[in-house]
Design a protein around this motif. Sequence first.
Motif, short mmCIF file in Angstrom:
data_model
loop_
_atom_site.label_atom_id
_atom_site.label_comp_id
_atom_site.label_asym_id
_atom_site.label_seq_id
_atom_site.Cartn_x
_atom_site.Cartn_y
_atom_site.Cartn_z
N ILE A 105 0.85 -1.19 0.00
CA ILE A 105 0.00 0.00 0.00
C ILE A 105 0.89 1.24 0.00
O ILE A 105 0.63 2.21 -0.73
N GLU A 106 1.92 1.22 0.80
CA GLU A 106 2.83 2.36 0.90
C GLU A 106 3.48 2.68 -0.45
O GLU A 106 3.56 3.85 -0.86
N GLN A 107 3.93 1.66 -1.17
CA GLN A 107 4.54 1.89 -2.48
C GLN A 107 3.52 2.44 -3.47
O GLN A 107 3.83 3.32 -4.28
N PHE A 108 2.29 1.93 -3.42
CA PHE A 108 1.23 2.44 -4.28
C PHE A 108 0.94 3.90 -3.96
O PHE A 108 0.78 4.73 -4.86
N TYR A 109 0.88 4.22 -2.67
CA TYR A 109 0.64 5.58 -2.21
C TYR A 109 1.76 6.51 -2.69
O TYR A 109 1.50 7.58 -3.25
N LEU A 110 3.00 6.10 -2.50
CA LEU A 110 4.14 6.93 -2.92
C LEU A 110 4.18 7.10 -4.44
O LEU A 110 4.47 8.19 -4.93
N ALA A 111 3.90 6.03 -5.17
CA ALA A 111 3.88 6.12 -6.64
C ALA A 111 2.84 7.13 -7.10
O ALA A 111 3.08 7.91 -8.03
N ASN A 112 1.69 7.15 -6.46
CA ASN A 112 0.64 8.12 -6.80
C ASN A 112 1.06 9.54 -6.43
O ASN A 112 0.78 10.48 -7.19
N LYS A 113 1.72 9.70 -5.29
CA LYS A 113 2.19 11.03 -4.91
C LYS A 113 3.22 11.55 -5.92
O LYS A 113 3.16 12.71 -6.32
N ILE A 114 4.11 10.68 -6.36
CA ILE A 114 5.13 11.10 -7.33
C ILE A 114 4.48 11.44 -8.67
O ILE A 114 4.87 12.41 -9.32
N GLU A 115 3.47 10.69 -9.07
CA GLU A 115 2.75 11.03 -10.32
C GLU A 115 2.07 12.39 -10.20
O GLU A 115 2.03 13.16 -11.16
N LYS A 116 1.55 12.69 -9.02
CA LYS A 116 0.92 13.99 -8.80
C LYS A 116 1.98 15.10 -8.85
O LYS A 116 1.76 16.17 -9.42
N VAL A 117 3.16 14.84 -8.29
CA VAL A 117 4.26 15.80 -8.36
C VAL A 117 4.61 16.04 -9.83
O VAL A 117 4.77 17.20 -10.26
N LYS A 118 4.73 14.97 -10.61
CA LYS A 118 5.04 15.12 -12.04
C LYS A 118 4.00 15.98 -12.74
O LYS A 118 4.34 16.87 -13.52
N GLU A 119 2.74 15.70 -12.46
CA GLU A 119 1.65 16.47 -13.06
C GLU A 119 1.78 17.96 -12.73
O GLU A 119 1.68 18.82 -13.60
N LEU A 120 2.03 18.26 -11.46
CA LEU A 120 2.15 19.64 -11.03
C LEU A 120 3.39 20.31 -11.61
O LEU A 120 3.37 21.51 -11.93
N LEU A 121 4.47 19.55 -11.78
CA LEU A 121 5.67 20.10 -12.40
C LEU A 121 5.41 20.42 -13.87
O LEU A 121 5.84 21.46 -14.38
N VAL A 122 4.70 19.54 -14.56
CA VAL A 122 4.39 19.75 -15.98
C VAL A 122 3.49 20.98 -16.15
O VAL A 122 3.70 21.78 -17.06
N TYR A 123 2.50 21.14 -15.30
CA TYR A 123 1.59 22.29 -15.39
C TYR A 123 2.32 23.60 -15.13
O TYR A 123 1.90 24.64 -15.60
N ASP A 124 3.42 23.55 -14.36
CA ASP A 124 4.28 24.69 -14.12
C ASP A 124 3.55 25.88 -13.49
O ASP A 124 3.88 27.03 -13.76
N GLU A 125 2.54 25.59 -12.68
CA GLU A 125 1.81 26.66 -12.00
C GLU A 125 2.29 26.87 -10.57
O GLU A 125 2.10 27.94 -10.00
N LEU A 126 2.91 25.84 -9.99
CA LEU A 126 3.39 25.91 -8.61
C LEU A 126 4.89 25.66 -8.59
O LEU A 126 5.41 24.88 -9.39
N ASN A 127 5.57 26.31 -7.66
CA ASN A 127 7.00 26.00 -7.50
C ASN A 127 7.13 24.78 -6.59
O ASN A 127 6.14 24.28 -6.03
N LEU A 128 8.34 24.30 -6.43
CA LEU A 128 8.57 23.06 -5.67
C LEU A 128 8.16 23.20 -4.20
O LEU A 128 7.63 22.25 -3.62
N THR A 129 8.35 24.36 -3.63
CA THR A 129 7.93 24.59 -2.25
C THR A 129 6.42 24.46 -2.11
O THR A 129 5.91 23.82 -1.19
N GLU A 130 5.69 25.04 -3.07
CA GLU A 130 4.22 24.96 -3.06
C GLU A 130 3.73 23.54 -3.30
O GLU A 130 2.76 23.09 -2.68
N ILE A 131 4.42 22.81 -4.17
CA ILE A 131 4.06 21.42 -4.44
C ILE A 131 4.28 20.58 -3.18
O ILE A 131 3.42 19.77 -2.82
N ALA A 132 5.41 20.78 -2.53
CA ALA A 132 5.71 20.04 -1.29
C ALA A 132 4.63 20.30 -0.24
O ALA A 132 4.14 19.38 0.41
N TRP A 133 4.23 21.55 -0.10
CA TRP A 133 3.19 21.91 0.87
C TRP A 133 1.86 21.29 0.48
O TRP A 133 1.17 20.70 1.31
N LYS A 134 1.49 21.39 -0.81
CA LYS A 134 0.21 20.87 -1.29
C LYS A 134 0.08 19.36 -1.07
O LYS A 134 -0.99 18.86 -0.76
#
Length: 172
Positions: A105-134
């Motif tokens: 479950i933990e690996q599935f959870y982390l994989a989904n979090k990383i995919e969300k990080v990728k999505e947010l990085l691609v959209y380029d609307e938030l900086n890394l600090t904001e992504i970490a907080w979100k």
Amino acid sequence: MVVKSELEKLGLHPTSVELGEVEIKDKVSKEQLDQLSIALQLTGLELMDDNKKILVEKIKTIIIELIHYSDEQIKINLSDHLSEKLNHNYTYLSNLFSEVKGTTIEQFYLANKIEKVKELLVYDELNLTEIAWKLHYSSVSHLSNQFKKMTGLTPSHFKNLKHKRRIALGNL
């Protein structure tokens, strides 16, 4: 909508159609179940009648909704959240998930979090600090280390790639 339509074609009247779950007030015959299963397979969906698989899908749905469709931070840890939502001991849920999915479950959870990080990085609307907080990381450093561990790239390097390689949620 597809599921509801197929149920109605079979003369079944759903009282509730949610993501991955349907409630039907009528008694469903074996023949209707078989017809529904075939109809759903033709649309790329699957009728699940194995309680273990159903529970695993519920675990996946809760995690996906938590990460991808909610800005709300859970007030308790993930294991307690899943146990509370599904009314099962976390050890049972964890062992079942690993048995059915071949990952934790933990690996599935982390994989989904990383995919969300990728999505947010691609959209380029938030900086890394904001992504970490979100995404409720304790720090940018923690997010960066986890991202690099799971992808082999730093978030900055990923962001600079011309071909952003994301994994579809269904393939996690």
